[in-house]
Design a protein around this motif. Sequence first.
Motif: not given
Length: 101
Positions: A17, A21, A74-75, A78-79
Amino acid sequence: MLVQMVHIEVKPGHVDEFIEAFRINYEGTRANEEGNLRFDVLRDPDNAHKFMIYEVFRSEEDFQAHRNTAHYKECVRRIDPIIAGPRTKTYYNAEMADYIS
């Protein structure tokens, strides 16, 4: 030139995941940011949950512009839930370096 090295440890069970990302940030940066000269995602060979991101920007302004892009945001979105603790960052000025963009 500004060099940023980011150290990240990913929670167990979330490495795939994380890579997906981070691919958003990597591809967006390399394709759309002329001020980025290098972007490497490195993985610790002894601990599959530890990563180091090596980024080189032409200037502080290019680096700040990077932090305001949609792919970067966005990265991070997500992380953040899947990393084990805060990202640690180290900055350097590149005094003698040649990069091909």
